[in-house]
Design a protein around this motif. Structure first.
Motif, mmCIF file in Angstrom:
data_model
loop_
_atom_site.group_PDB
_atom_site.id
_atom_site.type_symbol
_atom_site.label_atom_id
_atom_site.label_comp_id
_atom_site.label_asym_id
_atom_site.label_seq_id
_atom_site.Cartn_x
_atom_site.Cartn_y
_atom_site.Cartn_z
ATOM 1 N N TYR A 1 49.237 -15.235 -22.822
ATOM 2 C CA TYR A 1 49.856 -14.171 -22.032
ATOM 3 C C TYR A 1 49.201 -12.838 -22.350
ATOM 4 C CZ TYR A 1 52.436 -12.334 -26.043
ATOM 5 O OH TYR A 1 52.773 -11.776 -27.237
ATOM 6 N N GLY A 2 49.496 -11.839 -21.500
ATOM 7 C CA GLY A 2 48.972 -10.504 -21.702
ATOM 8 C C GLY A 2 49.611 -9.540 -20.724
ATOM 9 N N PHE A 3 48.970 -8.371 -20.589
ATOM 10 C CA PHE A 3 49.489 -7.340 -19.694
ATOM 11 C C PHE A 3 48.350 -6.715 -18.910
ATOM 12 C CE2 PHE A 3 52.612 -7.718 -23.023
ATOM 13 C CZ PHE A 3 53.788 -7.745 -22.318
ATOM 14 N N ILE A 4 48.641 -6.408 -17.652
ATOM 15 C CA ILE A 4 47.680 -5.747 -16.782
ATOM 16 C C ILE A 4 48.251 -4.382 -16.438
ATOM 17 C CG2 ILE A 4 46.572 -5.797 -14.519
ATOM 18 C CD1 ILE A 4 46.790 -8.854 -14.623
ATOM 19 N N LYS A 5 47.405 -3.349 -16.504
ATOM 20 C CA LYS A 5 47.842 -2.000 -16.130
ATOM 21 C C LYS A 5 47.433 -1.760 -14.686
ATOM 22 C CE LYS A 5 48.108 2.595 -17.988
ATOM 23 N NZ LYS A 5 47.810 3.420 -19.140
ATOM 24 N N ASP A 6 48.428 -1.548 -13.820
ATOM 25 C CA ASP A 6 48.194 -1.324 -12.394
ATOM 26 C C ASP A 6 47.473 0.006 -12.202
ATOM 27 O OD1 ASP A 6 48.298 -1.028 -9.648
ATOM 28 O OD2 ASP A 6 50.344 -1.775 -9.485
ATOM 29 N N GLN A 7 46.436 0.021 -11.340
ATOM 30 C CA GLN A 7 45.666 1.251 -11.114
ATOM 31 C C GLN A 7 46.498 2.327 -10.427
ATOM 32 O OE1 GLN A 7 42.153 0.290 -8.873
ATOM 33 N NE2 GLN A 7 40.894 0.093 -10.709
ATOM 34 N N GLU A 8 47.316 1.954 -9.465
ATOM 35 C CA GLU A 8 48.069 2.946 -8.696
ATOM 36 C C GLU A 8 49.270 3.481 -9.449
ATOM 37 O OE1 GLU A 8 49.110 1.598 -4.813
ATOM 38 O OE2 GLU A 8 47.083 0.888 -4.397
ATOM 39 N N THR A 9 50.105 2.579 -9.980
ATOM 40 C CA THR A 9 51.368 3.004 -10.595
ATOM 41 C C THR A 9 51.281 3.195 -12.101
ATOM 42 O OG1 THR A 9 52.113 0.731 -10.916
ATOM 43 C CG2 THR A 9 52.685 1.790 -8.822
ATOM 44 N N GLN A 10 50.191 2.767 -12.715
ATOM 45 C CA GLN A 10 50.018 2.817 -14.175
ATOM 46 C C GLN A 10 51.091 2.008 -14.896
ATOM 47 O OE1 GLN A 10 47.213 4.224 -15.512
ATOM 48 N NE2 GLN A 10 46.678 4.467 -13.361
ATOM 49 N N GLU A 11 51.676 1.049 -14.199
ATOM 50 C CA GLU A 11 52.742 0.208 -14.732
ATOM 51 C C GLU A 11 52.114 -0.989 -15.444
ATOM 52 O OE1 GLU A 11 56.520 -2.209 -12.797
ATOM 53 O OE2 GLU A 11 54.904 -1.530 -11.510
ATOM 54 N N SER A 12 52.670 -1.385 -16.592
ATOM 55 C CA SER A 12 52.210 -2.586 -17.287
ATOM 56 C C SER A 12 52.923 -3.786 -16.700
ATOM 57 C CB SER A 12 52.513 -2.507 -18.784
ATOM 58 O OG SER A 12 51.522 -1.758 -19.431
ATOM 59 N N ILE A 13 52.148 -4.773 -16.272
ATOM 60 C CA ILE A 13 52.709 -5.951 -15.633
ATOM 61 C C ILE A 13 52.330 -7.170 -16.457
ATOM 62 C CG2 ILE A 13 52.712 -7.336 -13.532
ATOM 63 C CD1 ILE A 13 52.017 -4.646 -12.086
ATOM 64 N N PHE A 14 53.326 -7.983 -16.766
ATOM 65 C CA PHE A 14 53.135 -9.190 -17.567
ATOM 66 C C PHE A 14 52.293 -10.196 -16.797
ATOM 67 C CE2 PHE A 14 54.517 -13.488 -18.720
ATOM 68 C CZ PHE A 14 54.300 -13.461 -20.080
ATOM 69 N N VAL A 15 51.400 -10.889 -17.512
ATOM 70 C CA VAL A 15 50.609 -11.956 -16.897
ATOM 71 C C VAL A 15 50.604 -13.151 -17.844
ATOM 72 C CG1 VAL A 15 48.410 -11.070 -17.802
ATOM 73 C CG2 VAL A 15 48.411 -12.597 -15.839
ATOM 74 N N HIS A 16 50.827 -14.335 -17.281
ATOM 75 C CA HIS A 16 50.816 -15.580 -18.061
ATOM 76 C C HIS A 16 49.576 -16.374 -17.670
ATOM 77 C CE1 HIS A 16 52.060 -19.556 -19.550
ATOM 78 N NE2 HIS A 16 52.720 -18.833 -20.443
ATOM 79 N N ALA A 17 49.106 -17.214 -18.567
ATOM 80 C CA ALA A 17 47.900 -18.010 -18.310
ATOM 81 C C ALA A 17 48.061 -18.873 -17.059
ATOM 82 C CB ALA A 17 47.580 -18.878 -19.520
ATOM 83 N N ASN A 18 49.296 -19.271 -16.715
ATOM 84 C CA ASN A 18 49.524 -20.072 -15.505
ATOM 85 C C ASN A 18 49.233 -19.283 -14.235
ATOM 86 O OD1 ASN A 18 50.370 -22.091 -17.190
ATOM 87 N ND2 ASN A 18 52.542 -21.760 -16.829
ATOM 88 N N GLY A 19 49.244 -17.957 -14.305
ATOM 89 C CA GLY A 19 49.006 -17.130 -13.130
ATOM 90 C C GLY A 19 47.553 -16.730 -12.951
ATOM 91 N N LEU A 20 46.657 -17.282 -13.772
ATOM 92 C CA LEU A 20 45.241 -16.915 -13.717
ATOM 93 C C LEU A 20 44.459 -17.860 -12.823
ATOM 94 C CD1 LEU A 20 44.528 -16.246 -17.511
ATOM 95 C CD2 LEU A 20 45.156 -14.591 -15.764
ATOM 96 N N LEU A 21 43.540 -17.295 -12.041
ATOM 97 C CA LEU A 21 42.609 -18.116 -11.269
ATOM 98 C C LEU A 21 41.262 -18.183 -11.975
ATOM 99 C CD1 LEU A 21 43.438 -16.798 -7.687
ATOM 100 C CD2 LEU A 21 44.316 -18.844 -8.815
ATOM 101 N N ASN A 22 40.909 -17.124 -12.725
ATOM 102 C CA ASN A 22 39.686 -17.069 -13.518
ATOM 103 C C ASN A 22 40.068 -16.710 -14.946
ATOM 104 O OD1 ASN A 22 39.233 -16.435 -10.756
ATOM 105 N ND2 ASN A 22 37.198 -15.711 -11.227
ATOM 106 N N PRO A 23 39.269 -17.110 -15.936
ATOM 107 C CA PRO A 23 39.554 -16.650 -17.306
ATOM 108 C C PRO A 23 39.349 -15.127 -17.385
ATOM 109 C CG PRO A 23 37.763 -18.279 -17.274
ATOM 110 C CD PRO A 23 38.151 -18.015 -15.874
ATOM 111 N N ILE A 24 40.228 -14.447 -18.099
ATOM 112 C CA ILE A 24 40.114 -12.994 -18.228
ATOM 113 C C ILE A 24 40.106 -12.595 -19.690
ATOM 114 C CG2 ILE A 24 41.230 -12.505 -16.022
ATOM 115 C CD1 ILE A 24 43.806 -11.840 -17.598
ATOM 116 N N LYS A 25 39.652 -11.378 -19.947
ATOM 117 C CA LYS A 25 39.700 -10.806 -21.296
ATOM 118 C C LYS A 25 40.016 -9.327 -21.165
ATOM 119 C CE LYS A 25 34.659 -10.276 -21.648
ATOM 120 N NZ LYS A 25 34.217 -10.694 -20.363
ATOM 121 N N GLU A 26 40.250 -8.658 -22.268
ATOM 122 C CA GLU A 26 40.635 -7.253 -22.238
ATOM 123 C C GLU A 26 39.579 -6.412 -21.547
ATOM 124 O OE1 GLU A 26 41.980 -5.608 -25.948
ATOM 125 O OE2 GLU A 26 43.204 -7.370 -26.365
ATOM 126 N N ASN A 27 40.046 -5.365 -20.844
ATOM 127 C CA ASN A 27 39.236 -4.388 -20.110
ATOM 128 C C ASN A 27 38.561 -4.943 -18.867
ATOM 129 O OD1 ASN A 27 39.911 -2.341 -21.947
ATOM 130 N ND2 ASN A 27 38.280 -3.009 -23.330
#
Length: 165
Positions: A103-129
């Motif tokens: 799991y992790g968090f994504i910072k929305d560009q427009e709202t600057q809101e932190s949104i939770f993300v789980h590995a089940n919601g990924l289509l590609n592998p991701i890493k920080e930044n």
């Protein structure tokens, strides 16, 4: 003759109980004496004016009533078609992602809101930044990013091929 089995404490408790009972009876009599008996229906009637205020006077029947169109009345939340439709796909940056926990968090560009993300919601592998695109759904504890994939970077324009002689 033997002594009475009633002790001082028992006698005091009995006195308190009787006093309480008498006070209650006195209050009941007071309420009944001060109660308004035989109130007419007009005395008990309440009226509501056009602004929703409660009053004891009936409305004036000669007063001109204001016409309100049915279309102007809105009850509760605005209809879905009235609300502006935002693009469901959002862009953001991965602020934190723990691969071992999934799991992790994504910072929305427009709202600057932190949104939770789980590995089940990924289509590609991701890493920080990483720059990502995603959609938001309401999870058990708040907004959750789903359909997360790496943002497509615009391809760099190719340099024109050198003319060969």
């Amino acid at each position: 003759m033997g002594k009475s089995q009633a002790s001082f404490g028992k006698k005091e408790n009995e006195k308190k109980r009787l006093k309480k009972k008498n006070d209650k009876a006195d209050r009941k009599e007071e309420r009944q004496a001060s109660a308004k008996k035989g109130q007419s229906l007009d005395d008990m009637m309440a009226y509501v004016d056009e602004f929703g205020n409660i009053s004891s006077t009936p409305p004036d029947p000669n007063r001109k009533k204001q016409e309100i169109k049915v279309e102007d009345i809105r009850i509760a939340v605005a209809k879905q078609e009235d609300m502006e439709q935002d693009d469901p796909i959002r862009k953001g940056t991965v602020a934190f992602f723990n691969e071992s926990k999934g799991y992790g968090f994504i910072k929305d560009q427009e709202t600057q809101e932190s949104i939770f993300v789980h590995a089940n919601g990924l289509l590609n592998p991701i890493k920080e930044n990483d720059k990502v695109t995603f959609e938001v759904e309401m999870g058990q504890k708040g907004p959750t990013a789903v359909g997360v994939k790496l943002a497509v970077k615009p391809a760099a324009p190719e340099a024109p091929a050198a003319p060969t002689a």
